[in-house]
Design an enzyme around this catalytic site. Structure first.
Site, short mmCIF file in Angstrom:
data_model
loop_
_atom_site.label_atom_id
_atom_site.label_comp_id
_atom_site.label_asym_id
_atom_site.label_seq_id
_atom_site.Cartn_x
_atom_site.Cartn_y
_atom_site.Cartn_z
N HIS A 325 0.80 -1.23 0.00
CA HIS A 325 0.00 0.00 0.00
C HIS A 325 0.83 1.27 0.00
O HIS A 325 0.34 2.33 -0.39
CB HIS A 325 -0.95 0.02 1.20
CG HIS A 325 -2.12 -0.88 1.03
ND1 HIS A 325 -2.07 -2.21 1.35
CD2 HIS A 325 -3.36 -0.65 0.53
CE1 HIS A 325 -3.25 -2.75 1.07
NE2 HIS A 325 -4.04 -1.84 0.56
N GLY A 326 2.06 1.20 0.47
CA GLY A 326 2.82 2.45 0.46
C GLY A 326 4.21 2.30 1.03
O GLY A 326 4.51 1.35 1.76
#
Lengths: 473, 357
Positions: A325-326
């Protein structure tokens, strides 16, 4: 190009018009491919090269793999594909994080070092299309499927614009066969596609951006601790915001594809009506959790190698899923907490007869509420911009703050509670049925009135087109 | 997570559709929607609704790109919202024959733009740089003080962005023609928010929700609506919001004045060495805001030192009788009428000082 922008409306109108011209199917596919590149290049043209690299590498790697007789050569080709795709992903997405972490570690050891500043722009949607192409090469390597014979169809599979930048992550067997025969939406498909697009836009522009983002912005950007009520409203509002934002995007993507005559699978299925965490992951970002299941969890051994190994596999899958996700360790922790939730749930199932428990009245509903609250707490790692803010928010949530600030207005308290209650009831009511069934059960006049209302409110709300939260992933 | 075996022959997907005839509903929806939009357009035209551009970095980026096509000696307006309200582009154009380009942005520091201009070898123009002490000399921290950096980042990213250019073109085509597209006043959420019947909790720091009290045009000129200028209650409310806004900002403290002035000096030197010119302008503020600025950003420590150390020509409203008498609409920004007077006076002052031909 954002779905919620005027530019997209113009672009889509042109694409629809050309797609419905009496042209050869191959010409139409070339048109869709070019349109998809234009769609992607509209944001930052040079990054189209990354898409081309991904397409060409996986195309040739898969074909060579299918011809290779020796396992070693097949492995080498798979590694080449993985290296090319994950290499680009790592550089653009994790380059800065890895450099910063490396510098921190060696500074801790006592070596003074300052790394050059990396000003890397993250190519939008890189995580999505990387996973999509990887599924193709891995499937060919595992002989689950044959390599695609048409380069045009494969390139279109990698690039198909409705789901290119924020999913759903579509598998080759779901999309490529649809390119084999001419497709044009029927009147019913076109109208239903437009409805899904309108509903997705409303969720994004009105609910997520127009109302909830103000609550989350003011609580998560507050100068210091906020009051308990404000903290809970902020966290729960973010739960709803990220759902409406991302589910809204997915809905738009599905609707747009349907208007062109293509089918894309659902990405959400009433996730906040999930009873338990494994149920949640069958309902939230379904295409990602299925990808992680098929290409990470099962290859790691899944639940076939004993209890302890199952737990380790679950944790590993969720940690990597979090990092997907990041580029921040906060996402890793977020994944880790979800991993712990899943492990705890499995352990509980060993000691509690869940089937019997779930048969009791109200228990499933209470279970869903409990799951929602537990999941909401993990969103703090998503919404907070740094560790300090995470700590502040958790302290605020549990009343550990001194002189906290009041930041949420009466209007926003009312609206947040209204949206949350409505969202939870709706999720619960339709937890096992599809949106199409809901439309069938709704009187025609009510359906029309609903459609007019959401479109009119979306148009009147206007404002600047803000990006979807999941674009950053 | 289910340990389900992946099937080797997996079927493609085909979405189910509702059995009700959705396309019939679509026809109704289109009919009703077009009627509603037409009615809104009639209302907007009846209300003489002004053209209004959204508050988005894209609007600033559009102005920044325009700089490429303008002459090297272009006059620029830099600063925050006071510049956008107080320096009237049309008036300047009428009086000087040159149309200035505004790069001012509400709540944002002008230093990052000045840095970009200092690096721009071709720039030889005049910069009219607004100095709002509570922004220029505030410590970094509040998000709005970083808005200019965000604008500049966007400008660097969007030069080749088709979607940016398409959306700008569509905005500039649609907004002057379709009045209801300038929808700020008719936004259902905004109207619900400002008419919500329940009072807020005592001690609440309200969020910065923009109320429709003025317009912004394509050139970043802000103008308060006449109706707002006459509405004492609404003005009081905005003053309260400005107070909270500034008190919030003070949480981060004030900047190191020496450092700020030194940075300005370095940049001014670079621009002037190439033949450019920088003029600092302090626009009026009064009431609580004026006192707040005097207390935390005293003139002698901030503005006067800035003028002295950079060697630039400065215009402080307090030094000129006509400007000193001006009253802000809500303690911080001038009305359109006063903006015209201020601009006219400023041109006179600059001409007398030989700063403007």
């Amino acid at each position: 190009m954002l779905f919620n922008s005027l530019a997209f409306v113009v672009f889509f109108a042109i694409v629809l018009a050309i797609h419905n011209l009496p042209l050869k199917w191959k010409v139409k596919k070339i048109h869709l491919l070019v349109a998809s590149y234009v769609f992607y290049a509209a944001w930052n043209p040079p990054f189209v090269i990354l898409l081309w690299i991904s397409t060409v590498v996986d195309w040739f790697a898969a074909r060579a793999m299918s011809r290779a007789q020796q396992l070693g050569k097949r492995r080498l080709l798979l590694c080449f594909s993985l290296l090319a795709n994950l290499g680009m992903l790592s550089y653009f997405k994790y380059g800065k994080l890895l450099t910063e972490t490396f510098v921190q570690i060696i500074n801790q050891v006592g070596i003074e070092y300052t790394a050059p500043t990396l000003d890397i722009i993250l190519p939008v949607g890189i995580s999505f299309y990387t996973f999509q192409t990887l599924s193709y090469t891995i499937d060919v390597y595992l002989k689950r499927s044959q390599p695609e014979s048409s380069f045009l169809d494969f390139a279109l599979f990698v690039t198909f614009f409705p789901q290119l930048v924020a999913g759903p992550i579509v598998r080759p067997h779901q999309l490529i066969p649809q390119f084999k025969t001419p497709r044009k939406a029927t009147g019913q498909q076109f109208a239903w596609g437009l409805f899904l697009f309108s509903w997705g836009l409303f969720q994004k522009s009105v609910i997520a951006d127009g109302i909830l983002s103000i609550v989350t912005g003011d609580t998560f950007n507050a100068m210091r601790h906020v009051a308990v009520l404000d903290a809970w409203l902020g966290v729960l509002a973010f739960s709803a915001q990220i759902f409406f934002d991302f589910a809204g995007y997915s809905m738009c993507a599905i609707g747009i594809a349907l208007c062109l005559g293509f089918s894309i699978p659902n990405n959400f299925k009433s996730p906040y009506a999930a009873v338990g965490f494994s149920d949640f992951w069958k309902r939230w970002h379904i295409s990602l959790s299925e990808w992680l299941r098929d290409y990470l969890y099962i290859p790691l051994g899944g639940n076939r190698k004993g209890r302890r190994r199952t737990y380790i596999n679950l944790m590993l899958t969720m940690l990597l899923g979090g990092l997907w996700h990041g580029a921040s360790w906060r996402f890793l922790i977020w994944g880790g907490v979800h991993g712990l939730y899943l492990v705890t749930e499995r352990l509980l199932k060993k000691v509690v007869d869940t089937e019997k428990l779930m048969a009791r009245p109200l228990v499933p509903f209470l279970g869903a509420i409990a799951t929602f609250f537990c999941v909401s707490l993990t969103w703090v790692f998503f919404a907070a911009k740094d560790w300090e803010k995470c700590q502040q928010m958790f302290e605020s949530l549990f009343g550990l703050a001194e002189e906290p600030l009041l930041v949420v207005t009466s209007f926003h308290i009312f609206m947040t509670i209204l949206i949350l209650v409505a969202m939870l009831i709706c999720h619960w009511k339709v937890r096992d049925i599809e949106i199409e069934d809901v439309a069938d059960k709704t009187p025609s006049w009510l359906f029309t009135a609903f459609w007019v209302t959401i479109l009119f409110v979306t148009i009147m709300t206007g404002g600047s087109a803000s990006a979807f939260i999941y674009f950053q992933f | 997570m289910n340990d389900k075996k992946v099937q080797s022959r997996r079927p493609t997907i085909e979405r189910g559709l509702p059995t009700v005839r959705v396309y019939r509903s679509l026809l109704w929806v289109l009919g009703i929607l077009l009627t509603l939009i037409a009615l809104m357009e009639v209302k907007a035209r009846y209300d003489n609704y002004p053209v209004n551009y959204p508050f988005s970095p894209d609007a600033w980026v559009h102005q920044w790109y325009r700089l490429d096509e303008l002459p090297k000696n272009q006059t620029l307006f830099l600063g925050a919202s006071r510049v956008r309200h107080g320096l009237i582009i049309d008036q300047w154009h009428e009086q000087t024959g040159n149309r200035p380009l505004s790069l001012a942005w509400p709540g944002a520091k002008s230093l990052p733009v000045l840095e970009e201009l200092a690096q721009r070898e071709s720039f030889r123009g005049t910069v009219i740089c607004g100095i709002a002490p509570l922004i220029v000399f505030a410590a970094d921290g509040p998000p709005w003080l970083g808005w200019m950096d965000q604008n500049i980042r966007q400008a660097k990213m969007k030069r080749l962005s088709l979607s940016y250019h398409l959306s700008q073109a569509s905005h500039h085509f649609i907004r002057p023609r379709i009045k209801m597209a300038n929808s700020a006043a008719y936004s259902p959420i905004s109207n619900m928010y400002f008419n919500f019947p329940v009072e807020n909790r005592k001690g609440l720091i309200p969020p910065l929700v923009f109320r429709f009290i003025g317009t912004t045009d394509a050139e970043l000129q802000d103008k308060y609506l006449e109706s707002f200028e006459k509405d004492a209650e609404l003005k009081k409310l905005i003053v309260e919001q400005l107070k909270i806004f500034n008190q919030r900002q003070l949480f981060y403290g004030v900047a190191d004045f020496d450092d700020v002035i030194k940075r300005y000096k370095d940049l001014v030197d670079k621009i002037e060495q190439r033949g450019g010119n920088v003029v600092f302008v302090r626009l009026p503020s009064d009431g609580w805001i004026g006192d707040f600025e005097a207390q935390y950003y005293p003139r002698e420590d901030c503005y006067d030192r800035l003028i002295e150390e950079t060697g630039c020509f400065g215009v402080h409203y307090r030094d000129y009788p006509v400007l000193r008498e001006m009253k802000c609409v809500e303690e911080s920004h001038l009305s359109v009428g006063d903006g015209i007077v201020f601009t006219t006076e400023l041109i006179k002052i600059l001409r007398n000082a030989g700063e403007l031909e």
